[in-house]
Design a protein around this motif. Structure first.
Motif, short mmCIF file in Angstrom:
data_model
loop_
_atom_site.label_atom_id
_atom_site.label_comp_id
_atom_site.label_asym_id
_atom_site.label_seq_id
_atom_site.Cartn_x
_atom_site.Cartn_y
_atom_site.Cartn_z
N ILE A 151 26.73 47.00 39.19
CA ILE A 151 27.82 46.56 38.32
C ILE A 151 29.00 46.10 39.16
CG2 ILE A 151 29.44 47.37 36.55
CD1 ILE A 151 27.23 49.35 35.71
N THR A 152 29.56 44.98 38.78
CA THR A 152 30.67 44.38 39.52
C THR A 152 31.99 44.65 38.82
OG1 THR A 152 30.33 42.30 38.35
CG2 THR A 152 29.22 42.55 40.46
N PRO A 153 33.12 44.51 39.52
CA PRO A 153 34.42 44.76 38.88
C PRO A 153 34.81 43.62 37.96
CG PRO A 153 34.72 44.03 41.14
CD PRO A 153 33.25 44.20 40.94
N ALA A 154 35.97 43.80 37.32
CA ALA A 154 36.49 42.76 36.44
C ALA A 154 36.77 41.49 37.24
CB ALA A 154 37.76 43.25 35.76
N LYS A 155 36.87 40.37 36.53
CA LYS A 155 37.04 39.08 37.20
C LYS A 155 38.34 39.02 37.99
CE LYS A 155 34.38 36.64 33.66
NZ LYS A 155 34.44 35.65 32.54
N SER A 156 38.27 38.30 39.11
CA SER A 156 39.44 38.12 39.98
C SER A 156 39.39 36.73 40.58
CB SER A 156 39.41 39.18 41.10
OG SER A 156 40.36 38.88 42.10
N LYS A 157 40.56 36.19 40.87
CA LYS A 157 40.62 34.86 41.51
C LYS A 157 40.25 34.97 42.99
CE LYS A 157 44.87 33.84 40.20
NZ LYS A 157 45.23 34.91 39.24
N ALA A 158 40.32 36.19 43.55
CA ALA A 158 39.97 36.38 44.96
C ALA A 158 38.45 36.36 45.12
CB ALA A 158 40.53 37.70 45.47
N GLU A 159 38.00 35.81 46.23
CA GLU A 159 36.57 35.79 46.54
C GLU A 159 36.19 37.09 47.25
OE1 GLU A 159 32.70 34.43 46.60
OE2 GLU A 159 34.43 33.44 45.67
N PRO A 160 35.41 37.97 46.61
CA PRO A 160 35.06 39.25 47.24
C PRO A 160 34.17 39.03 48.46
CG PRO A 160 34.60 39.27 44.87
CD PRO A 160 34.84 37.85 45.27
N ALA A 161 34.31 39.89 49.46
CA ALA A 161 33.47 39.84 50.65
C ALA A 161 32.48 41.00 50.59
CB ALA A 161 34.31 39.93 51.91
N LYS A 162 31.22 40.70 50.82
CA LYS A 162 30.18 41.73 50.81
C LYS A 162 30.18 42.45 52.15
CE LYS A 162 25.24 42.49 50.12
NZ LYS A 162 23.92 41.86 49.82
N VAL A 163 30.21 43.76 52.10
CA VAL A 163 30.15 44.57 53.32
C VAL A 163 28.68 44.70 53.74
CG1 VAL A 163 30.68 46.79 54.37
CG2 VAL A 163 32.20 45.85 52.62
N ALA A 188 31.10 51.88 59.98
CA ALA A 188 32.52 51.60 60.15
C ALA A 188 32.78 50.17 60.62
CB ALA A 188 33.13 52.60 61.15
N THR A 189 32.00 49.70 61.57
CA THR A 189 32.22 48.35 62.11
C THR A 189 32.01 47.28 61.04
OG1 THR A 189 31.51 49.09 64.31
CG2 THR A 189 31.52 46.72 63.88
N ALA A 190 30.97 47.44 60.25
CA ALA A 190 30.69 46.46 59.19
C ALA A 190 31.81 46.42 58.17
CB ALA A 190 29.36 46.81 58.52
N LEU A 191 32.34 47.58 57.82
CA LEU A 191 33.45 47.64 56.87
C LEU A 191 34.70 47.00 57.45
CD1 LEU A 191 34.70 48.58 54.22
CD2 LEU A 191 35.08 50.83 55.28
N ALA A 192 34.99 47.29 58.70
CA ALA A 192 36.16 46.70 59.34
C ALA A 192 36.06 45.18 59.39
CB ALA A 192 36.33 47.27 60.75
N ASP A 193 34.88 44.67 59.66
CA ASP A 193 34.67 43.21 59.72
C ASP A 193 34.94 42.57 58.36
OD1 ASP A 193 34.00 43.43 62.36
OD2 ASP A 193 31.82 43.31 62.04
N ALA A 194 34.44 43.19 57.29
CA ALA A 194 34.64 42.63 55.94
C ALA A 194 36.11 42.67 55.55
CB ALA A 194 33.80 43.41 54.93
N LEU A 195 36.79 43.76 55.90
CA LEU A 195 38.22 43.88 55.58
C LEU A 195 39.04 42.84 56.34
CD1 LEU A 195 38.49 47.77 55.53
CD2 LEU A 195 38.92 46.24 53.59
N ALA A 196 38.67 42.60 57.59
CA ALA A 196 39.37 41.58 58.38
C ALA A 196 39.16 40.20 57.78
CB ALA A 196 38.88 41.62 59.82
N LYS A 197 37.97 39.96 57.27
CA LYS A 197 37.66 38.64 56.67
C LYS A 197 38.52 38.37 55.46
CE LYS A 197 33.95 36.04 54.43
NZ LYS A 197 32.52 36.06 54.01
N VAL A 198 38.61 39.34 54.52
CA VAL A 198 39.37 39.09 53.29
C VAL A 198 40.87 39.06 53.54
CG1 VAL A 198 37.59 40.00 51.76
CG2 VAL A 198 39.35 41.54 52.63
N ALA A 199 41.30 39.74 54.61
CA ALA A 199 42.73 39.74 54.94
C ALA A 199 43.18 38.36 55.39
CB ALA A 199 43.03 40.77 56.01
#
Length: 579
Positions: A151-163, A188-199
């Motif tokens: 299940i995905t969250p409510a709609k957002s204009k932001a493009e989500p990044a898959k971890v 941890a590394t994979a999560l940090a990479d995804a967070l850096a991408k969306v930032a």
């Protein structure tokens, strides 16, 4: 960004150093020493291929055993703690498809009371076409072969990044009653990479979103285990970032801004490097669902689907802290009902296990293309939630102008009648009654201990609501330390409470530059008290409160119960708490 990069590298280096020290200490103990321990024995493990599930089991006289699996290159592929029940323990995890072939070392025990055995990982046999090899699963670790659509969250204009979850560790345990819970530990590394991408990307004015999904068998609980150090680092630069945790049963949108990482680390007596945030998504037990069904029937309602529980905890240093108060941040959770529902009769409620009572929770319903219904639950805390369907009406509203709004909020368990069969729509509403309505509409729980008013006794029916209203900064008393709960509320007093409720709901509506314009149309604007002018302008701007006529506001007039319900419905729609 350079400082952040240096910080992240230091964190990674420290973690790596600690892991290497632990690994070296374990490897320096002779294998013969492991085998001679009578406190722990390990069963032989069948050879597998990358992508297969590893089952580790044995016997022990200890209360629990620490299990570590080392790669042929000495890196840790799995680390966990398994409880010992009736002298036996068992734990499992899925080996990533990317893992190397060779002989892995499995170690279990505590201190010098340990045992070890080998795990042989063989190369996958070439097959005639795509698909999993024997004993394995296709896709990344944490993905199972059972069908499902997280299940995905409510709609957002932001493009989500898959971890990336390919290096995650998933460990399933079964309770005495047979209920399965899978703990998914995020790399941890994979999560940090995804967070850096969306930032770095353009999120079109919305909060950055990363998501972690786990394709669990329906009804099995999932606990996501997320490293605090990575989340805390991301929160420094983008505190509005959302971590979306998705399973086949529900989704939890965790905003980093609601977590006080420093306070949590202090409470646990350790640092962020040694703590994890755990988010649990699980269906309620059969016993609880049966109690909910009975309570719903007793009040003339019916349960839709199963109840689901969400919880968030911080763990570290052998301690656990529950995170259950997010202030004015209403955290979204999403579930999907297999069938369409009538949003005018459906409502989400919190179920209190100790009292067996229901209370309204803000939620919106969205019809899906496949005929299902996505339900977005909004609350600033965690609990057990379920969807109810009910139809409520009153004998004295059949011809009333506010009939639809009264029945809507009564069916959603927000408003109550004067009696079971009458609503008294034209009766004036008191200050206590309107405060109770606002508290209910916000999904807040009663708290009688937060009020010091001399005219509010703990035994009064409204004591809990007024205490919560004070705590949420919805109401003030008078200079003589009274609240005057039974006084009829004036329209300008109501506007002030509504304005504060907008803030409590996490919404903003700045009218400072529109104050004169919004009040100018009222010929009696001079009679609006100075302390209420901004609130009146805000409520008018949000179309929650209108004038008694096009040209008059009549601030000192009393409001009827019907007028209060209409204002409440408008407020809840403005806050996106109902459709």
């Amino acid at each position: 960004m350079n400082k952040m990069k240096v910080r992240n590298e230091k964190v990674k280096f420290r973690k790596l150093s600690l892991m290497l020290i632990l690994t070296l200490c374990l490897l320096l103990v002779p294998v013969a020493g492991f085998a001679s321990s009578t406190a722990v024995t390990l069963s032989a493990i069948a050879s597998i291929q990358p992508g297969g599930t590893v089952l580790i089991s044995g016997t022990s006289t200890l209360n629990e055993v620490i299990i570590q699996v080392l790669r042929p290159t000495n890196g840790t592929v799995f680390y966990g703690i398994s409880k010992v029940n009736d002298g036996k323990f068992a734990s499992s995890f899925t080996l990533a498809n990317s893992e190397v072939v060779g002989t892995y070392k499995v170690i279990a025990g505590q201190a010098d009371q340990v045992a070890s055995t080998d795990l042989v990982v063989k190369a996958a046999n070439p097959g005639p076409g795509p698909g999993p090899g024997p004993g394995g699963v296709s896709g990344p670790i944490g993905t199972i072969s059972a069908p499902g659509k997280p299940i995905t969250p409510a709609k957002s204009k932001a493009e989500p990044a898959k971890v990336d979850t390919s290096r995650n560790v998933a460990v399933s345990t079964k309770s005495a009653d047979g209920h399965v819970t899978t703990t998914v530990t995020q790399d941890a590394t994979a999560l940090a990479d995804a967070l850096a991408k969306v930032a770095k990307q353009d999120n079109r004015g919305d909060a950055p979103i990363v998501f972690i999904s786990f394709n669990n068998p329906a009804g099995e609980s999932v606990q996501f285990n997320i490293p605090s150090s990575v989340l805390a680092a991301a929160a420094l630069s983008a505190p509005n970032t959302i971590i979306s945790l998705q399973t086949n049963d529900g989704e939890y949108s965790l905003p980093l801004g609601v977590i006080d990482f420093a306070a949590i680390a202090q409470s646990l007596g350790t640092s962020n490097d040694n703590t994890n945030i755990q988010v649990n998504i699980s269906f309620a037990t059969t016993d609880i669902n049966n109690k909910i069904k009975k309570s719903a029937v007793d009040m003339g309602a019916s349960q839709q689907g199963s109840a689901i529980e969400f919880s968030v905890t911080a763990v570290g240093n052998g301690k656990t802290v529950e995170l259950n108060n997010f202030g004015s941040t209403y955290v979204d959770r999403n579930v999907v009902l297999a069938t369409p529902v009538d949003e005018t009769h459906a409502t989400v409620v919190l179920y209190d296990v100790s009292t067996g009572q229901f209370s309204f929770v803000p939620a919106v319903f969205e019809k899906q293309a496949d005929g299902s219904t996505k339900v977005t639950i909004k609350r600033n805390g965690n609990s057990i939630y379920t969807v109810l369907s009910s139809t409520k009406t009153f004998n004295d509203v059949s011809q009333h102008w506010a009939k639809a709004d009264i029945e809507l909020l009564a069916s959603k368990l927000v408003v109550k009648g004067a009696t079971d069969s009458s609503f008294a729509p034209e009766s004036n509403i008191t200050r206590a009654e309107f405060a109770a309505l606002l508290v209910r509409s916000l999904g807040l729980m009663p708290d009688a201990g937060s009020s010091d008013f001399t005219d509010v006794k703990s035994t009064d029916w409204f004591a809990g609501a007024i205490g919560t209203a004070v705590k949420a900064k919805l109401v003030d008393g008078f200079k003589d330390s009274t609240f005057k709960p039974n006084d009829t509320i004036t329209r300008e007093q109501m506007a002030v409470m509504v304005s504060r409720a907008i803030t409590a709901a996490g919404k903003t509506s700045n009218v400072s530059d529109k104050l004169v314009d919004r009040l100018a149309k009222f010929q009696d604007q001079a009679s609006i008290s100075s302390w209420a002018q901004s609130a009146v302008a805000q409520s008018v701007e949000a179309k929650i409160i209108t004038g008694m006529t096009d040209q008059t506001f009549v601030p000192s007039a009393n409001a009827s119960r019907a007028q209060a319900v209409v204002m409440l419905k408008r407020f809840m729609q403005f806050a996106n708490f109902i459709n």
